[in-house]
Design an enzyme around this catalytic site. Structure first.
Site, PDB file in Angstrom:
ATOM      1  N   TYR A 180     -23.345  18.933 -27.376  1.00  0.00           N
ATOM      2  CA  TYR A 180     -23.901  19.062 -28.712  1.00  0.00           C
ATOM      3  C   TYR A 180     -23.697  20.497 -29.195  1.00  0.00           C
ATOM      4  O   TYR A 180     -24.177  21.455 -28.584  1.00  0.00           O
ATOM      5  CB  TYR A 180     -25.390  18.735 -28.727  1.00  0.00           C
ATOM      6  N   GLY A 181     -22.966  20.629 -30.281  1.00  0.00           N
ATOM      7  CA  GLY A 181     -22.655  21.959 -30.801  1.00  0.00           C
ATOM      8  C   GLY A 181     -21.861  22.793 -29.816  1.00  0.00           C
ATOM      9  O   GLY A 181     -21.959  24.027 -29.824  1.00  0.00           O
TER      10      GLY A 181
END
Length: 327
Positions: free
Chosen positions: A53-54
């Site tokens: 995530y990210g």
């Protein structure tokens, strides 16, 4: 907030989880801090993230907020490993990769353990017992307290959970499986959910609001500030903007009007209270959206509303998903 046991374990988590998919990309540190504090003050404990995530920024951001804003002991941190940025191999379930990824996650999170560690997806190129051994090693070493899987289909989940229960030696029982589940996506009801119920694996639904579509925000147009208008998230929302989804959204809106609540509350309460569900994972962009989701705590849908929503959203389940003698 009410607490529920995670599968057939002693771990209790809040029955709504906070997702961090957009943290470090669309959600900055200020908004993330507001989200985490609002969630914690409402009695929420389960915070879900992943190493991808990210590109790791979500874990890093969560780590910065732990203790300084919210006590680590009050959170149940769940993260995932196994997704890789390789067009030729999307998932790597090898023991080496998973354990290295866990160490990197712990470093970004600034903690010596995660409460729940999930394999992000099934890797067909790695023997399943090797993948599961990584879970055993993570728990036996204290780096993870509980383990689970994510995005495993029915036979994959059943095989993994059964192996952990029946194979010789000491193995970690699978506590949970994270899967997309909502009124717009009920595919888990065919085989994943029956397997989870039978084997004592708790279900953590992702995208419980149908990628935001069940809130009704897309009924007439695509809001400029929505994920459906975002260059990188529009393809994620698009599959649920068809005529079938529209009929379900209208039914949810009708139910909401009759109960004097919002479509978001109806859709979230429906999935939260399905058999086998432990905690839907919501991914709000700001504290206002999170507060709207948390307001579902006081809502239980009447049985007749549940039946109507079941009927309008019912997927086609035929042989062999149902008892052949009834067909």
């Amino acid at each position: 907030m009410e607490q529920r046991h995670l599968g057939r374990t002693g771990l209790r988590v809040s029955r709504i989880g906070l997702g961090t998919l957009t943290w470090g990309r669309d959600t900055d540190e200020h908004d993330a801090a507001d989200l985490l504090k609002t969630f914690w003050e409402a009695g929420g404990s389960l915070v879900d993230t992943a190493d991808v995530y990210g590109d790791g920024e979500a874990e890093y951001l969560l780590g910065k907020l732990i203790d300084g804003l919210v006590p680590r002991r009050d959170l149940v941190i769940s993260t995932k490993a196994g997704s890789v940025p390789d067009p030729d191999r999307r998932f790597d379930g090898s023991r080496g990769h998973l354990l290295s990824a866990l160490d990197a996650s712990l470093s970004r999170l600034g903690t010596d353990h995660v409460d729940v560690w999930h394999v992000h997806a099934y890797d067909p190129y790695t023997p399943l017992e090797e993948t599961l051994q990584a879970l055993d090693l993570a728990v036996s070493s204290g780096r993870a307290r509980y383990a689970g899987v994510s995005n495993f289909c029915g036979w994959q989940l059943a095989k993994a959970a059964t192996w952990q229960l029946a194979a010789s030696g000491v193995h970690t029982r699978l506590a949970s499986t994270q899967m997309e589940y909502s009124l717009l996506q009920r595919g888990v009801e065919r085989e994943v959910l029956p397997a989870a119920l039978d084997l004592g694996v708790g279900l953590l639904p992702s995208s419980p609001l149908g990628r935001g579509v069940l809130t009704g925000k897309y009924r007439t147009a695509t809001p400029a500030d929505s994920r459906g208008a975002s260059d990188h998230l529009a393809p994620f929302v698009a599959p649920y903007l068809d005529d079938t989804a529209s009929r379900i959204v209208e039914a949810v809106s009708t139910a909401a009007d009759g109960l004097a609540v919002t479509p978001l509350q109806v859709a979230l309460a429906w999935v939260r209270d399905r058999p086998g569900v432990v905690a839907p994972i919501v991914g709000p962009r700001n504290a206002q959206q999170l507060t709207a989701a948390l307001s579902v705590e006081a809502l239980s849908l009447p049985e007749e509303i549940c039946r109507a929503l079941d009927d309008v959203s019912a997927p086609v389940h035929r042989y062999p998903d149902h008892d052949w003698s009834t067909l």
